[in-house]
Design a protein around this motif. Structure first.
Motif, PDB file in Angstrom:
ATOM      1  N   ASN A  60       0.505 -13.220 -12.912  1.00  0.00           N
ATOM      2  CA  ASN A  60       0.512 -14.491 -13.665  1.00  0.00           C
ATOM      3  C   ASN A  60       0.386 -15.711 -12.747  1.00  0.00           C
ATOM      4  OD1 ASN A  60       0.945 -12.943 -15.998  1.00  0.00           O
ATOM      5  ND2 ASN A  60       3.167 -13.053 -15.723  1.00  0.00           N
ATOM      6  N   GLY A  61      -0.530 -15.618 -11.809  1.00  0.00           N
ATOM      7  CA  GLY A  61      -0.791 -16.750 -10.913  1.00  0.00           C
ATOM      8  C   GLY A  61       0.229 -16.910  -9.795  1.00  0.00           C
ATOM      9  N   LYS A  62       1.182 -16.021  -9.724  1.00  0.00           N
ATOM     10  CA  LYS A  62       2.207 -16.110  -8.661  1.00  0.00           C
ATOM     11  C   LYS A  62       2.116 -14.906  -7.752  1.00  0.00           C
ATOM     12  CE  LYS A  62       6.094 -18.792 -10.359  1.00  0.00           C
ATOM     13  NZ  LYS A  62       7.453 -18.682 -10.871  1.00  0.00           N
ATOM     14  N   LYS A  63       2.322 -15.170  -6.465  1.00  0.00           N
ATOM     15  CA  LYS A  63       2.264 -14.065  -5.512  1.00  0.00           C
ATOM     16  C   LYS A  63       3.570 -13.288  -5.516  1.00  0.00           C
ATOM     17  CE  LYS A  63      -1.236 -15.095  -2.147  1.00  0.00           C
ATOM     18  NZ  LYS A  63      -1.480 -15.907  -0.996  1.00  0.00           N
ATOM     19  N   GLN A  64       3.420 -11.987  -5.539  1.00  0.00           N
ATOM     20  CA  GLN A  64       4.597 -11.127  -5.581  1.00  0.00           C
ATOM     21  C   GLN A  64       4.502 -10.076  -4.479  1.00  0.00           C
ATOM     22  OE1 GLN A  64       5.123  -8.024  -8.801  1.00  0.00           O
ATOM     23  NE2 GLN A  64       6.595  -9.541  -9.507  1.00  0.00           N
ATOM     24  N   PHE A  65       5.600  -9.907  -3.760  1.00  0.00           N
ATOM     25  CA  PHE A  65       5.665  -8.876  -2.730  1.00  0.00           C
ATOM     26  C   PHE A  65       6.358  -7.655  -3.318  1.00  0.00           C
ATOM     27  CE2 PHE A  65       8.355  -6.844   0.537  1.00  0.00           C
ATOM     28  CZ  PHE A  65       7.359  -6.346   1.358  1.00  0.00           C
ATOM     29  N   ARG A  66       5.754  -6.502  -3.131  1.00  0.00           N
ATOM     30  CA  ARG A  66       6.317  -5.253  -3.664  1.00  0.00           C
ATOM     31  C   ARG A  66       6.532  -4.250  -2.546  1.00  0.00           C
ATOM     32  NH1 ARG A  66       1.891  -4.432  -8.476  1.00  0.00           N
ATOM     33  NH2 ARG A  66       2.896  -5.755 -10.031  1.00  0.00           N
ATOM     34  N   TYR A  67       7.711  -3.671  -2.561  1.00  0.00           N
ATOM     35  CA  TYR A  67       8.042  -2.697  -1.515  1.00  0.00           C
ATOM     36  C   TYR A  67       8.702  -1.479  -2.154  1.00  0.00           C
ATOM     37  CZ  TYR A  67      10.503  -0.696   2.528  1.00  0.00           C
ATOM     38  OH  TYR A  67      10.980   0.148   3.494  1.00  0.00           O
ATOM     39  N   MET A  68       8.323  -0.304  -1.709  1.00  0.00           N
ATOM     40  CA  MET A  68       8.996   0.914  -2.160  1.00  0.00           C
ATOM     41  C   MET A  68       9.298   1.819  -0.976  1.00  0.00           C
ATOM     42  SD  MET A  68       7.179   1.844  -5.797  1.00  0.00           S
ATOM     43  CE  MET A  68       8.020   3.386  -6.108  1.00  0.00           C
TER      44      MET A  68
END
Ligand code: HEC
Length: 190
Positions: free
Chosen positions: A129-137
């Protein structure tokens, strides 16, 4: 000539911004590694103490109620969203989202090729949604203590509690060294 200078300039800017993102991501990965490690250690510590005190059936209390509180507290402390998930969940609330399921499947494929779950991790920066998101697993291996409640055979008292609390329990039949699931860490980035 002018065109060439411009293109060099543009690629230099692009290059440096790529590096900036990469450094940033590496930093995020390192921070996440530490957060998840601390989180896992706390959970395991609580679990082991409860089992020592009152047996495996007593440990269920920790996983059922305390785990959520610990998750919330650590998330708040680090300004991130933490959770645990698995391809075979005990609690439906922990079911993986679509991207998490793909990562879990990838972890299984990597394990099948001989990689140890111990250091298995995944990270990406995406736009939501236009926002940067960092994902970690980070993969969670299955240790001996886990078999008390996730193994093929569990004590009758454990069985009774689990089936009362989790009628839809799929988190059984694990063996030592299996991937039990994964920690998930999500945070917004600039
Ligand atoms: C005393 C019983 C018990 C033991 C021992 C135990 N668990 Fe669990 N585990 C549970 C319960 C109960 C849940 C469901 C928690 C909830 O309601 O969110 C759970 C949930 C999980 C989940 C979240 C995904 C899901 O299935 O819903 C993971 C991951 C997990 N356990 C990993 C482990 C690992 C790794 C170990 C060993 C270090 C372990 N567990 C040992 C009882 C146990």
């Amino acid at each position: 000539m002018k065109k060439l200078t411009l293109s060099i300039l543009v690629s230099a800017v692009l290059f440096s911004s790529t590096i900036a993102v990469a450094q940033n991501k590496e930093q995020l990965v390192q921070e996440s590694r530490q957060t998840v490690k601390a989180f896992g250690k706390t959970l395991k510590g609580e679990l082991k103490a409860a089992i020592k005190k009152g047996g495996p059936a007593n440990g269920i209390e920790v996983c059922n109620t305390k785990a959520m509180k610990i998750t919330e507290a650590v998330s708040k402390e680090h300004g991130v969203q933490l959770s645990r998930t698995s391809l075979k969940t005990r609690n439906d609330k922990n079911a993986p989202t679509e991207w998490q399921k793909k990562v879990l499947e990838d972890f299984e494929a990597r394990k099948a090729k001989g990689e140890s779950p111990k250091k298995m991790e995944y990270s990406e920066i995406v736009e939501v949604n236009g926002k940067k998101q960092f994902r970690y697993m980070k993969a969670i291996g299955t240790g001996q203590v886990c078999l008390n409640c996730h193994g093929e055979k569990v004590l009758p008292a454990v069985e009774a509690k689990l089936s009362a609390l989790y009628p839809n329990d799929k988190a059984r039949g694990y063996h030592k060294g299996d991937i039990r699931g994964a920690f998930v860490l999500i945070r917004d980035v600039q």
